[in-house]
Design a protein around this motif. Structure first.
Motif, short mmCIF file in Angstrom:
data_model
loop_
_atom_site.label_atom_id
_atom_site.label_comp_id
_atom_site.label_asym_id
_atom_site.label_seq_id
_atom_site.Cartn_x
_atom_site.Cartn_y
_atom_site.Cartn_z
N SER A 277 41.11 35.55 45.98
CA SER A 277 40.42 36.43 46.93
C SER A 277 40.75 37.90 46.67
O SER A 277 39.94 38.78 46.92
CB SER A 277 40.76 36.05 48.37
OG SER A 277 42.14 36.15 48.60
N ALA B 295 37.98 40.76 45.91
CA ALA B 295 37.97 41.99 46.71
C ALA B 295 38.05 43.21 45.81
O ALA B 295 37.41 44.23 46.07
CB ALA B 295 39.12 41.98 47.71
N GLU C 113 34.84 44.27 44.28
CA GLU C 113 34.03 45.05 45.21
C GLU C 113 34.65 46.41 45.49
O GLU C 113 34.20 47.13 46.38
CB GLU C 113 33.87 44.29 46.53
CG GLU C 113 33.06 43.02 46.40
CD GLU C 113 32.93 42.27 47.70
OE1 GLU C 113 33.60 42.65 48.70
OE2 GLU C 113 32.16 41.30 47.74
N GLN D 209 37.59 47.25 46.80
CA GLN D 209 38.19 47.35 48.12
C GLN D 209 39.71 47.41 48.00
O GLN D 209 40.40 46.46 48.34
CB GLN D 209 37.78 46.16 48.98
CG GLN D 209 36.31 46.09 49.27
CD GLN D 209 35.97 44.91 50.17
OE1 GLN D 209 36.81 44.11 50.52
NE2 GLN D 209 34.72 44.83 50.53
N HIS E 289 42.14 45.08 50.36
CA HIS E 289 41.54 44.62 51.62
C HIS E 289 41.11 43.15 51.52
O HIS E 289 40.86 42.64 50.43
CB HIS E 289 40.35 45.50 51.98
CG HIS E 289 40.74 46.94 52.16
ND1 HIS E 289 41.35 47.41 53.28
CD2 HIS E 289 40.64 47.99 51.31
CE1 HIS E 289 41.60 48.70 53.15
NE2 HIS E 289 41.18 49.08 51.95
N TYR F 296 39.00 39.86 51.48
CA TYR F 296 37.68 39.54 50.94
C TYR F 296 36.85 38.94 52.07
O TYR F 296 37.28 38.00 52.75
CB TYR F 296 37.83 38.56 49.77
CG TYR F 296 36.54 38.20 49.09
CD1 TYR F 296 35.72 39.18 48.56
CD2 TYR F 296 36.14 36.88 48.98
CE1 TYR F 296 34.55 38.86 47.92
CE2 TYR F 296 34.97 36.54 48.35
CZ TYR F 296 34.17 37.54 47.82
OH TYR F 296 33.00 37.22 47.19
N SER F 297 35.65 39.46 52.28
CA SER F 297 34.85 39.08 53.45
C SER F 297 34.39 37.63 53.43
O SER F 297 34.20 37.03 54.49
CB SER F 297 33.64 40.01 53.57
OG SER F 297 32.89 39.97 52.37
N ASN G 44 37.56 32.67 53.96
CA ASN G 44 37.90 32.44 55.37
C ASN G 44 39.41 32.28 55.56
O ASN G 44 40.14 33.26 55.58
CB ASN G 44 37.13 31.25 55.91
CG ASN G 44 37.15 30.07 54.95
OD1 ASN G 44 38.01 30.01 54.08
ND2 ASN G 44 36.23 29.15 55.09
N ASN H 275 42.20 33.54 52.78
CA ASN H 275 42.29 34.95 52.42
C ASN H 275 43.75 35.36 52.20
O ASN H 275 44.67 34.72 52.68
CB ASN H 275 41.67 35.81 53.52
CG ASN H 275 40.80 36.89 52.95
OD1 ASN H 275 41.06 37.37 51.85
ND2 ASN H 275 39.78 37.28 53.67
#
Length: 182
Positions: A63, A67, A70, A72, A95, A97-98, A101, A104
């Motif tokens: 994760s 992230a 992206e 982040q 940060h 990762y969106s 779940n 993370n």
């Protein structure tokens, strides 16, 4: 008996040229050699006087890697420290990762840096004896792997920063004045 030529498609010695792979195509376009910057520590060059830089690998979980793709991440207030013969990156924030779940990662966990033993001992000696600090300058993607650019640096004092800012402002004024004359 006729001799089969290599251009004859019915001959057993005929070879179809292989299609170039994705990596070969990117190499021809010049994208493989250029690293993709994921995060930069702009404040480090202002706060520290950089002596030398070194590239290190970093241990990440899935994760964290996603992230980072992206972009982040934040390297502000991050540093590296030697502990038990290993180098650790402390204070770097990747940060959450969106789309991950429950699996993370913890955003500000310590991450292990990958260097050769000789390099680790050399850096540790410089940090101990000469008062240097290891500061991350950037995180980037190089040939599918995340790398950290570390700088062996000494902290600048406040008056040094102000003097550098004054010199920069004076140079900017000179540049503006000379450009008006043209």
């Amino acid at each position: 008996m006729p001799v089969a030529s290599s251009r004859d498609p019915n001959s057993p010695t005929h070879r179809v040229p292989a299609k170039p792979g994705r990596e070969q195509a990117r190499l021809r376009r010049g994208r493989l050699d250029q690293p993709k910057i994921l995060a930069k520590n702009r404040k480090a060059r202002f706060d520290y006087e950089i002596d030398s830089t070194i590239e290190a690998g970093i241990v990440l979980v899935g994760s964290e890697f996603k992230a980072l793709r992206e972009a982040q991440a934040s390297l502000v207030d991050a540093y590296a420290r030697e502990r038990a013969g290993e180098l650790w990156l402390i204070g770097a924030k990747i940060h959450a990762y969106s789309f991950a779940n429950v699996l993370n990662h913890e955003p500000e966990r310590e991450r292990k840096l990958l260097l050769h033993r000789r390099e680790i001992t050399r850096l540790a000696r410089a940090m101990q004896e000469k008062g240097f600090v290891l500061v991350p300058l950037s995180l980037y993607l190089k040939q599918g792997k995340v790398k950290v650019e570390l700088a062996l640096a000494k902290g600048k004092r406040a008056f040094e920063k102000r003097a550098r800012q004054r010199a920069k402002d004076a140079q900017r004024e000179i540049d503006v004045a000379t450009s008006r004359r043209r």
